[in-house]
Design an enzyme around this catalytic site. Structure first.
Site, short mmCIF file in Angstrom:
data_model
loop_
_atom_site.label_atom_id
_atom_site.label_comp_id
_atom_site.label_asym_id
_atom_site.label_seq_id
_atom_site.Cartn_x
_atom_site.Cartn_y
_atom_site.Cartn_z
N THR A 234 0.84 -1.13 0.01
CA THR A 234 0.08 -0.04 0.07
C THR A 234 0.85 1.21 0.05
O THR A 234 1.57 1.41 0.92
CB THR A 234 -0.93 0.11 1.33
OG1 THR A 234 -1.60 -1.17 1.12
CG2 THR A 234 -1.89 1.12 1.08
N LYS B 26 -7.54 0.91 -2.56
CA LYS B 26 -7.10 0.39 -1.40
C LYS B 26 -7.54 1.86 -0.33
O LYS B 26 -7.68 1.48 0.83
CB LYS B 26 -5.67 0.12 -1.33
CG LYS B 26 -4.98 -0.13 -0.01
CD LYS B 26 -5.98 -1.45 0.74
CE LYS B 26 -5.32 -1.68 2.15
NZ LYS B 26 -4.11 -2.46 2.12
N LYS C 103 0.06 5.57 8.69
CA LYS C 103 0.66 5.73 7.31
C LYS C 103 -0.27 5.74 6.22
O LYS C 103 -0.22 6.54 5.05
CB LYS C 103 1.87 4.52 7.18
CG LYS C 103 2.68 4.58 5.68
CD LYS C 103 1.99 3.71 4.80
CE LYS C 103 2.12 2.40 4.81
NZ LYS C 103 1.72 1.42 3.54
#
Length: 293
Positions: free
Chosen positions: A102, A177, A245
């Site tokens: 990701t 995502k 993150k």
């Protein structure tokens, strides 16, 4: 050269996600060469699964038909792919790079352009399902790339996928995502507030969840996380540090797209509170803990 039915594979990154994903490939009979920044992990993987390990990403990628990666963040992925010892330097023309990390849309676009210049296909394919999904071969895989590259990636990823879909051209997988993480952030906060409220009201948390999980409030998070949340245990699943993150990536993309993410921004700050409680390595359901203070 390996046949299209049994391509020669390289897998880069053997963390809590990558190691079991690569393991599923090996169990399926694939020829897999692995690389990990900490070499002892690669050696241990080979001892368990066979195949061979490589000292650099380039060495792992040499001769591979498909190179797959699952690492930590933008910087990890960029250094893994580029430079004289990077994967791209070892990949042959016509091979395919599949990124399960990701990362930001920016680094995805950059690396995809570099791959195209070298005659390498590129599919961004971040996953959802956590460590358990990786171990059980039940990951959701969100992909961006050409239809031809996607077809190759889908075939290779089948051993660890519950569902694999192409959402568009390169970058679409990362955007999907981001949508996934945006949805999770709001769900976990809502579940945390419901549990904390029930506790203050003196309700039996287990009985409450048994009832409401069967109705419109039910969710994967409720079914799979409520027991540990009620027990004040947060060592199960995706860590807060990694969620922050990911949410930073979401918020950066939202600014580029002029999209409004008020709940996501708020929950990101709540996760900052959890980090301040020394909970950076707790799983994401630890949002409830800040409501118990």
């Amino acid at each position: 050269m390996a046949s299209s039915e049994n391509p020669k594979l390289a897998f880069l990154g053997l963390g809590v996600m990558g190691a079991p994903m690569a393991g599923h490939l090996a169990k399926g009979g694939a020829d897999v060469k692995v690389y990990n920044r900490t070499g002892s992990k690669a050696d241990a993987w080979v001892k368990d699964h066979g195949g061979e390990s490589a000292a650099t990403p380039r060495e792992a990628a040499e001769g591979a038909d498909v190179v797959l990666a699952c690492v930590g963040n933008d910087n990890d992925l960029f250094s893994l792919c580029t430079g004289p010892d990077g994967a791209f330097a070892g990949m042959k023309e016509g091979s395919l790079f599949v990124d399960h990390t990701t990362v930001s849309a920016r680094v995805t676009r950059d690396l995809a352009a570099r791959a195209k210049e070298a005659g390498i296909g590129y599919v961004d394919a971040p996953v959802s399902g956590g460590q358990a999904g990786a171990e059980n071969g039940q990951l959701s895989v969100m992909c961006g790339g050409t239809p031809e590259d996607y077809a190759r990636a889908e075939s290779v990823a089948a051993p660890y996928s519950k569902i694999c879909r192409r959402l568009g051209d390169v970058g679409a997988g990362q955007l999907a995502k981001m949508s996934n993480q945006i949805a999770i952030a709001g769900l976990v906060q809502g579940l945390s507030e419901a549990i904390a409220f029930a506790e203050r009201a003196g309700l039996d948390g287990e009985a409450l969840v048994e009832v409401i999980s069967q109705g419109a409030a039910g969710s994967w998070q409720m079914v799979n996380r409520h027991k540990t949340m009620l027990a004040d245990e947060f060592d199960h699943g995706f860590a807060v540090d990694w969620m922050r993150k990911d949410l930073a990536i979401c918020l950066d993309a939202a600014r580029e797209l002029d999209a409004s993410l008020p709940v996501t921004a708020l929950v990101d700050q709540f996760y900052s509170d959890v980090q301040a409680m020394d909970g950076g390595r707790w799983d994401t359901s630890s949002l409830v803990k800040r409501l118990r203070r």
